[in-house]
Design a protein around this motif. Structure first.
Motif, PDB file in Angstrom:
ATOM      1  N   ASP A  95     -35.753  36.406 -61.181  1.00 25.75           N
ATOM      2  CA  ASP A  95     -34.480  36.223 -60.494  1.00 25.75           C
ATOM      3  C   ASP A  95     -33.779  34.981 -61.042  1.00 25.75           C
ATOM      4  O   ASP A  95     -33.784  33.920 -60.422  1.00 25.75           O
ATOM      5  N   ILE A  96     -33.209  35.131 -62.237  1.00 27.75           N
ATOM      6  CA  ILE A  96     -32.534  34.029 -62.915  1.00 27.75           C
ATOM      7  C   ILE A  96     -31.080  34.401 -63.173  1.00 27.75           C
ATOM      8  O   ILE A  96     -30.729  35.575 -63.207  1.00 27.75           O
ATOM      9  N   ASP A  97     -30.249  33.371 -63.357  1.00 31.55           N
ATOM     10  CA  ASP A  97     -28.822  33.583 -63.574  1.00 31.55           C
ATOM     11  C   ASP A  97     -28.409  33.534 -65.035  1.00 31.55           C
ATOM     12  O   ASP A  97     -27.293  33.897 -65.371  1.00 31.55           O
ATOM     13  N   ARG A  98     -29.286  33.059 -65.918  1.00 26.69           N
ATOM     14  CA  ARG A  98     -28.944  32.938 -67.337  1.00 26.69           C
ATOM     15  C   ARG A  98     -30.020  33.631 -68.166  1.00 26.69           C
ATOM     16  O   ARG A  98     -31.195  33.588 -67.806  1.00 26.69           O
ATOM     17  N   THR A  99     -29.602  34.222 -69.244  1.00 27.17           N
ATOM     18  CA  THR A  99     -30.549  34.872 -70.152  1.00 27.17           C
ATOM     19  C   THR A  99     -30.235  34.467 -71.585  1.00 27.17           C
ATOM     20  O   THR A  99     -29.118  34.055 -71.899  1.00 27.17           O
ATOM     21  N   ASN A 100     -31.224  34.581 -72.443  1.00 22.78           N
ATOM     22  CA  ASN A 100     -30.993  34.362 -73.873  1.00 22.78           C
ATOM     23  C   ASN A 100     -31.932  35.214 -74.716  1.00 22.78           C
ATOM     24  O   ASN A 100     -32.111  34.964 -75.895  1.00 22.78           O
ATOM     25  N   ARG A 101     -32.542  36.195 -74.080  1.00 24.16           N
ATOM     26  CA  ARG A 101     -33.405  37.114 -74.812  1.00 24.16           C
ATOM     27  C   ARG A 101     -33.338  38.476 -74.130  1.00 24.16           C
ATOM     28  O   ARG A 101     -32.991  38.575 -72.959  1.00 24.16           O
ATOM     29  N   PRO A 102     -33.691  39.519 -74.864  1.00 18.43           N
ATOM     30  CA  PRO A 102     -33.626  40.860 -74.272  1.00 18.43           C
ATOM     31  C   PRO A 102     -34.702  41.080 -73.213  1.00 18.43           C
ATOM     32  O   PRO A 102     -35.650  40.302 -73.113  1.00 18.43           O
ATOM     33  N   PRO A 103     -34.570  42.163 -72.442  1.00 17.25           N
ATOM     34  CA  PRO A 103     -35.602  42.495 -71.458  1.00 17.25           C
ATOM     35  C   PRO A 103     -36.948  42.758 -72.139  1.00 17.25           C
ATOM     36  O   PRO A 103     -37.026  42.951 -73.355  1.00 17.25           O
ATOM     37  N   PHE A 104     -37.987  42.812 -71.324  1.00 18.24           N
ATOM     38  CA  PHE A 104     -39.333  43.099 -71.807  1.00 18.24           C
ATOM     39  C   PHE A 104     -39.341  44.379 -72.634  1.00 18.24           C
ATOM     40  O   PHE A 104     -38.761  45.383 -72.253  1.00 18.24           O
ATOM     41  N   ASP A 105     -40.015  44.320 -73.755  1.00 16.54           N
ATOM     42  CA  ASP A 105     -40.211  45.472 -74.625  1.00 16.54           C
ATOM     43  C   ASP A 105     -41.697  45.505 -74.982  1.00 16.54           C
ATOM     44  O   ASP A 105     -42.213  44.537 -75.552  1.00 16.54           O
ATOM     45  N   ALA A 106     -42.373  46.577 -74.656  1.00 20.34           N
ATOM     46  CA  ALA A 106     -43.828  46.656 -74.831  1.00 20.34           C
ATOM     47  C   ALA A 106     -44.257  46.402 -76.274  1.00 20.34           C
ATOM     48  O   ALA A 106     -45.311  45.812 -76.513  1.00 20.34           O
ATOM     49  N   ARG A 107     -43.454  46.807 -77.247  1.00 14.89           N
ATOM     50  CA  ARG A 107     -43.836  46.569 -78.652  1.00 14.89           C
ATOM     51  C   ARG A 107     -43.602  45.124 -79.049  1.00 14.89           C
ATOM     52  O   ARG A 107     -44.424  44.517 -79.717  1.00 14.89           O
ATOM     53  N   ARG A 108     -42.486  44.576 -78.651  1.00 18.47           N
ATOM     54  CA  ARG A 108     -42.140  43.200 -79.039  1.00 18.47           C
ATOM     55  C   ARG A 108     -42.978  42.185 -78.252  1.00 18.47           C
ATOM     56  O   ARG A 108     -43.336  41.136 -78.750  1.00 18.47           O
ATOM     57  N   ASP A 109     -43.252  42.485 -77.012  1.00 16.65           N
ATOM     58  CA  ASP A 109     -43.878  41.538 -76.090  1.00 16.65           C
ATOM     59  C   ASP A 109     -45.301  41.957 -75.736  1.00 16.65           C
ATOM     60  O   ASP A 109     -45.684  41.982 -74.563  1.00 16.65           O
ATOM     61  N   ALA A 110     -46.103  42.259 -76.739  1.00 13.86           N
ATOM     62  CA  ALA A 110     -47.452  42.793 -76.511  1.00 13.86           C
ATOM     63  C   ALA A 110     -48.315  41.849 -75.682  1.00 13.86           C
ATOM     64  O   ALA A 110     -49.067  42.292 -74.806  1.00 13.86           O
ATOM     65  N   PHE A 111     -48.229  40.544 -75.924  1.00 12.25           N
ATOM     66  CA  PHE A 111     -49.063  39.610 -75.167  1.00 12.25           C
ATOM     67  C   PHE A 111     -48.643  39.569 -73.701  1.00 12.25           C
ATOM     68  O   PHE A 111     -49.483  39.522 -72.804  1.00 12.25           O
ATOM     69  N   LEU A 112     -47.351  39.594 -73.437  1.00 14.41           N
ATOM     70  CA  LEU A 112     -46.877  39.664 -72.053  1.00 14.41           C
ATOM     71  C   LEU A 112     -47.320  40.979 -71.417  1.00 14.41           C
ATOM     72  O   LEU A 112     -47.724  41.013 -70.255  1.00 14.41           O
ATOM     73  N   GLY A 113     -47.283  42.060 -72.185  1.00 12.23           N
ATOM     74  CA  GLY A 113     -47.749  43.344 -71.684  1.00 12.23           C
ATOM     75  C   GLY A 113     -49.235  43.324 -71.374  1.00 12.23           C
ATOM     76  O   GLY A 113     -49.683  43.912 -70.382  1.00 12.23           O
ATOM     77  N   TYR A 114     -50.006  42.631 -72.196  1.00 11.34           N
ATOM     78  CA  TYR A 114     -51.437  42.482 -71.951  1.00 11.34           C
ATOM     79  C   TYR A 114     -51.678  41.852 -70.578  1.00 11.34           C
ATOM     80  O   TYR A 114     -52.613  42.204 -69.871  1.00 11.34           O
ATOM     81  N   HIS A 115     -50.802  40.912 -70.215  1.00 10.22           N
ATOM     82  CA  HIS A 115     -50.902  40.248 -68.910  1.00 10.22           C
ATOM     83  C   HIS A 115     -50.164  41.021 -67.813  1.00 10.22           C
ATOM     84  O   HIS A 115     -49.965  40.484 -66.716  1.00 10.22           O
ATOM     85  N   GLU A 116     -49.754  42.250 -68.122  1.00 13.67           N
ATOM     86  CA  GLU A 116     -49.048  43.108 -67.173  1.00 13.67           C
ATOM     87  C   GLU A 116     -47.824  42.418 -66.595  1.00 13.67           C
ATOM     88  O   GLU A 116     -47.573  42.431 -65.389  1.00 13.67           O
TER      89      GLU A 116
END
Length: 187
Positions: A41-62
């Motif tokens: 819940d943030i008001d500013r962004t500078n990167r795209p939404p989660f992408d399972a291929r690009r963000d594999a480590f974040l995906g690993y952490h669900e």
């Protein structure tokens, strides 16, 4: 032809007028390696939404998200540096931590007055209520004793606060300091 050219010019003009209002919540992204992602819940962004291929480590952490703000070390350093000294009975000597104030990091991402969930590289996570964030002067340490925090040395980031009353930290307070931090979820 003239009509389509006029429409294209009008559309470009309308986009130019709308651009600042639309882009006000989008900031420049990291130039260097990302060391922290603030999502939720943030008001500013500078990167795209989660992408399972690009963000594999974040995906690993669900961990997925629609909105996120990524920081490299230079971006964090540009927010200013606060230095605090902490003594804890399990450390050989007191440590000095430096880095931006958590409040400034959260403000840069547009996360103010909301609770946080933290995530460390090893999967350790904590939840910090909004009241607890406001009650303490948290520092997102990028350095300890003047040296950059690195992987294996409790880095890339260590979230700490100076215990009140000029006293050593308690065991309970030390448990509130996630290290090897790389992800914050706002809200």
């Amino acid at each position: 032809m003239k009509t389509s050219a006029a429409l294209a010019i009008a559309a470009a003009f309308a986009l130019a007028l709308a651009g600042p209002a639309v882009a006000a919540d989008v900031a420049d992204g990291p130039v260097g390696d990302t060391v922290l992602v603030v999502a939720g819940d943030i008001d500013r962004t500078n990167r795209p939404p989660f992408d399972a291929r690009r963000d594999a480590f974040l995906g690993y952490h669900e961990t997925g998200f629609e909105k996120a703000f990524a920081f490299d070390r230079a971006m964090l350093e540009s927010l200013g540096e606060t230095e605090i000294g902490i003594e804890f009975h399990q450390w050989i000597a007191p440590k000095t931590f430096s880095g931006p104030r958590l409040a400034d990091v959260l403000a840069a991402a547009g996360c103010v007055g909301k609770p946080l969930a933290t995530l460390a590289l090893d999967g350790f996570s904590t939840e910090i209520p909004a009241e607890e964030i406001a009650a303490r002067d948290w520092v997102l340490a990028t350095r300890s004793n003047g040296r950059p925090l690195d992987i294996g040395g409790r880095g890339p980031l260590w979230l700490v606060f100076d215990p009140p009353g000029d006293r050593p930290a308690t065991d309970e307070e030390e448990l509130m300091w996630p290290w090897a931090l790389f992800f914050l979820r706002c809200g």
